[in-house]
Design a protein around this motif. Structure first.
Motif, mmCIF file in Angstrom:
data_model
loop_
_atom_site.group_PDB
_atom_site.id
_atom_site.type_symbol
_atom_site.label_atom_id
_atom_site.label_comp_id
_atom_site.label_asym_id
_atom_site.label_seq_id
_atom_site.Cartn_x
_atom_site.Cartn_y
_atom_site.Cartn_z
ATOM 1 N N MET A 16 54.861 51.468 42.785
ATOM 2 C CA MET A 16 53.443 51.325 42.424
ATOM 3 C C MET A 16 53.310 51.378 40.901
ATOM 4 S SD MET A 16 50.212 53.697 43.528
ATOM 5 C CE MET A 16 48.581 53.353 42.905
ATOM 6 N N MET A 17 52.600 50.382 40.335
ATOM 7 C CA MET A 17 52.430 50.337 38.880
ATOM 8 C C MET A 17 51.569 51.497 38.400
ATOM 9 S SD MET A 17 50.882 47.291 36.486
ATOM 10 C CE MET A 17 52.274 46.203 36.741
ATOM 11 N N LYS A 18 52.051 52.207 37.393
ATOM 12 C CA LYS A 18 51.329 53.357 36.864
ATOM 13 C C LYS A 18 50.473 52.995 35.641
ATOM 14 C CE LYS A 18 53.252 56.622 39.527
ATOM 15 N NZ LYS A 18 54.166 55.790 40.330
ATOM 16 N N THR A 19 50.767 51.871 35.020
ATOM 17 C CA THR A 19 50.052 51.484 33.808
ATOM 18 C C THR A 19 48.971 50.447 34.118
ATOM 19 O OG1 THR A 19 51.732 49.813 33.349
ATOM 20 C CG2 THR A 19 52.002 51.968 32.300
ATOM 21 N N ASN A 20 48.061 50.266 33.168
ATOM 22 C CA ASN A 20 46.937 49.360 33.363
ATOM 23 C C ASN A 20 47.087 48.125 32.469
ATOM 24 O OD1 ASN A 20 44.434 48.139 33.767
ATOM 25 N ND2 ASN A 20 43.405 49.475 32.279
ATOM 26 N N PRO A 21 47.419 46.965 33.055
ATOM 27 C CA PRO A 21 47.555 45.758 32.244
ATOM 28 C C PRO A 21 46.217 45.090 31.948
ATOM 29 C CG PRO A 21 48.045 45.250 34.525
ATOM 30 C CD PRO A 21 47.754 46.727 34.471
ATOM 31 N N GLY A 22 45.146 45.652 32.484
ATOM 32 C CA GLY A 22 43.831 45.051 32.301
ATOM 33 C C GLY A 22 43.543 44.004 33.355
ATOM 34 N N ARG A 23 42.260 43.750 33.585
ATOM 35 C CA ARG A 23 41.856 42.751 34.572
ATOM 36 C C ARG A 23 41.930 41.347 33.995
ATOM 37 N NH1 ARG A 23 37.044 44.311 38.480
ATOM 38 N NH2 ARG A 23 37.674 46.401 39.105
ATOM 39 N N PHE A 24 42.319 40.404 34.853
ATOM 40 C CA PHE A 24 42.246 38.996 34.521
ATOM 41 C C PHE A 24 41.044 38.406 35.252
ATOM 42 C CE2 PHE A 24 46.536 40.263 33.579
ATOM 43 C CZ PHE A 24 46.855 39.546 32.438
ATOM 44 N N PHE A 25 40.700 37.176 34.898
ATOM 45 C CA PHE A 25 39.453 36.602 35.412
ATOM 46 C C PHE A 25 39.383 36.636 36.937
ATOM 47 C CE2 PHE A 25 36.929 32.886 36.803
ATOM 48 C CZ PHE A 25 35.692 33.298 36.321
ATOM 49 N N GLU A 26 40.490 36.302 37.601
ATOM 50 C CA GLU A 26 40.459 36.238 39.062
ATOM 51 C C GLU A 26 40.361 37.606 39.720
ATOM 52 O OE1 GLU A 26 44.879 35.277 38.038
ATOM 53 O OE2 GLU A 26 42.918 35.246 37.040
ATOM 54 N N ASP A 27 40.455 38.689 38.933
ATOM 55 C CA ASP A 27 40.342 40.040 39.489
ATOM 56 C C ASP A 27 38.896 40.508 39.633
ATOM 57 O OD1 ASP A 27 43.143 40.261 39.535
ATOM 58 O OD2 ASP A 27 43.184 40.962 37.460
ATOM 59 N N PHE A 28 37.949 39.778 39.043
ATOM 60 C CA PHE A 28 36.547 40.186 39.092
ATOM 61 C C PHE A 28 35.869 39.596 40.325
ATOM 62 C CE2 PHE A 28 37.686 40.560 34.629
ATOM 63 C CZ PHE A 28 37.064 41.739 34.246
ATOM 64 N N ARG A 29 34.853 40.311 40.839
ATOM 65 C CA ARG A 29 34.077 39.850 41.972
ATOM 66 C C ARG A 29 32.591 39.997 41.668
ATOM 67 N NH1 ARG A 29 38.302 38.220 42.709
ATOM 68 N NH2 ARG A 29 39.712 38.432 44.490
ATOM 69 N N LEU A 30 31.826 38.986 42.018
ATOM 70 C CA LEU A 30 30.380 39.052 41.816
ATOM 71 C C LEU A 30 29.784 40.263 42.534
ATOM 72 C CD1 LEU A 30 29.092 35.375 42.200
ATOM 73 C CD2 LEU A 30 28.803 36.864 40.214
ATOM 74 N N GLY A 31 28.928 40.980 41.828
ATOM 75 C CA GLY A 31 28.223 42.101 42.429
ATOM 76 C C GLY A 31 28.973 43.411 42.423
ATOM 77 N N GLU A 32 30.243 43.416 42.026
ATOM 78 C CA GLU A 32 30.998 44.672 42.052
ATOM 79 C C GLU A 32 30.526 45.604 40.938
ATOM 80 O OE1 GLU A 32 35.153 45.014 40.867
ATOM 81 O OE2 GLU A 32 35.072 42.967 40.080
ATOM 82 N N THR A 33 30.647 46.881 41.210
ATOM 83 C CA THR A 33 30.303 47.916 40.242
ATOM 84 C C THR A 33 31.588 48.567 39.741
ATOM 85 O OG1 THR A 33 28.164 48.359 41.260
ATOM 86 C CG2 THR A 33 29.096 50.103 39.878
ATOM 87 N N ILE A 34 31.697 48.676 38.423
ATOM 88 C CA ILE A 34 32.890 49.263 37.809
ATOM 89 C C ILE A 34 32.483 50.549 37.105
ATOM 90 C CG2 ILE A 34 34.788 48.906 36.193
ATOM 91 C CD1 ILE A 34 34.258 45.870 36.507
ATOM 92 N N ARG A 35 33.039 51.647 37.559
ATOM 93 C CA ARG A 35 32.782 52.949 36.924
ATOM 94 C C ARG A 35 33.889 53.184 35.895
ATOM 95 N NH1 ARG A 35 33.483 58.807 39.668
ATOM 96 N NH2 ARG A 35 32.126 60.024 38.313
#
Length: 349
Positions: free
Chosen positions: A1-20
């Motif tokens: 399991m990846m422990k680091t954060n490579p950041g989101r790419f465009f295809e990782d986003f979803r309309l209406g999602e909430t990011i805390r």
């Protein structure tokens, strides 16, 4: 399991999602001192507890843009770590004063997605809200960012481009501002003799002064706001970009322009709303920033006889003083222009 954060790419986003977003941030008088050292703002309300309390505040509130940067910085690891460019702002509202010692959190909602025609990137639209420790909203704004795709062939499930207001309505400004005593606002101590009625629509103000940006300053600022975007702080990675060096954070330019605007707008004591904003061209260490402003509107605020609002368009340039008011040239901007910001500022009546 990846422990680091490579950041989101465009295809990782979803309309209406909430990011805390992670890392609550308690903003202290130490942050205020460092912000002042970086930008040199001189607005009396944010500089003096005595001045602010005489005017009607509990004490000197945080500079509105310091609040903006802290709230914005929370969003970077989740939204713009893989961004190509931050494209614009809209519907920005500063909802209540924030004082030193307050803890800020940020939550974002994805309100739009639009894949680019080359399928290499896409535009992500978000509405971000900053809250205090009690959960009260202190700032809300929309921004849109051009983000890389991890896989150009990835299929985007749903797309939409949101309809955003062209301007924040005057009745939405200063809703949670305490009652203020305009008669107690000391023009001499504030450093400017001009109140709301002294400004006219169409008036242009050359703010005269310039500030040269040093490498250390913008690096300190980026870290102060916990902004982790690689293009701002990773000089080695920046060698592989089309610029070949680090870009200065766009918010750094906004704060410089705001500080420079004191010369001519010294009593525009608070930013109440951001109508639109565009980072027109990049800024680099060694460049000198200048600014000028145009008065777009003068507004009375419903139920307020203490303050009104100026709608201002502030244009920042690099390496070109603004006596000639460099503006749009033909279909594009003057090459010197780096920022075009449309916002509401409060001023005593």
């Amino acid at each position: 399991m990846m422990k680091t954060n490579p950041g989101r790419f465009f295809e990782d986003f979803r309309l209406g999602e909430t990011i805390r977003h992670a890392t609550p941030r308690t903003v202290t008088t130490g942050d205020v001192a460092l912000y002042t050292a970086l930008y040199g703002p001189r607005f009396a309300v944010q500089s003096s507890d005595a001045f602010a309390s005489a005017f009607g505040y509990a004490r000197a509130p945080l500079d509105d843009l310091l609040v903006f940067h802290v709230v914005f910085g929370k969003t970077v690891p989740d939204i713009s770590l893989n961004a190509v460019a931050n494209l614009g702002y809209a519907e920005g509202r500063f909802l209540r004063p924030v004082y030193p010692g307050e803890t800020l959190n940020t939550v974002s909602e994805v309100i739009g997605l639009k894949e680019s025609s080359n399928r290499q990137t896409g535009v992500v639209y978000v509405r971000s809200t900053g809250t205090d420790a009690a959960g009260q909203a202190v700032l809300s704004y929309c921004r849109w960012v051009l983000v890389r795709k991890r896989d150009p062939e990835a299929v985007i499930v749903a797309e939409a481009v949101p309809t955003l207001a062209k301007a924040v309505a005057p009745e939405e400004l200063a809703a949670a501002l305490p009652p203020l005593d305009a008669a107690a606002y000391d023009l001499g101590l504030a450093g400017s003799p001009h109140r709301l009625g002294d400004y006219a629509v169409g008036e242009r103000i050359d703010h005269v002064d310039g500030m040269t940006v040093e490498e250390a300053e913008h690096q300190i600022a980026t870290r102060l706001f916990q902004n982790t975007a690689k293009v701002h702080f990773d000089g080695f990675a920046a060698k592989d970009t089309r610029f070949g060096k680090r870009l200065i954070y766009g918010g750094h330019v906004i704060s410089l322009a705001r500080a420079l605007s004191f010369n001519g707008l010294g009593n525009a004591f608070s930013i109440a709303g951001i109508n639109a904003g565009r980072h027109v061209a990049p800024l680099f260490a060694g460049d000198t920033v200048y600014a000028w402003s145009e008065v777009l509107a003068v507004a009375e605020l419903p139920g307020r006889d203490d303050v009104g609002a100026l709608r201002l368009r502030t244009v920042a340039t690099k390496n070109q003083p603004c006596a000639a008011y460099p503006d749009k040239a033909g279909e594009g901007y003057d090459p010197a222009v780096i920022l075009d910001l449309d916002y509401w500022a409060l001023m005593p009546r």
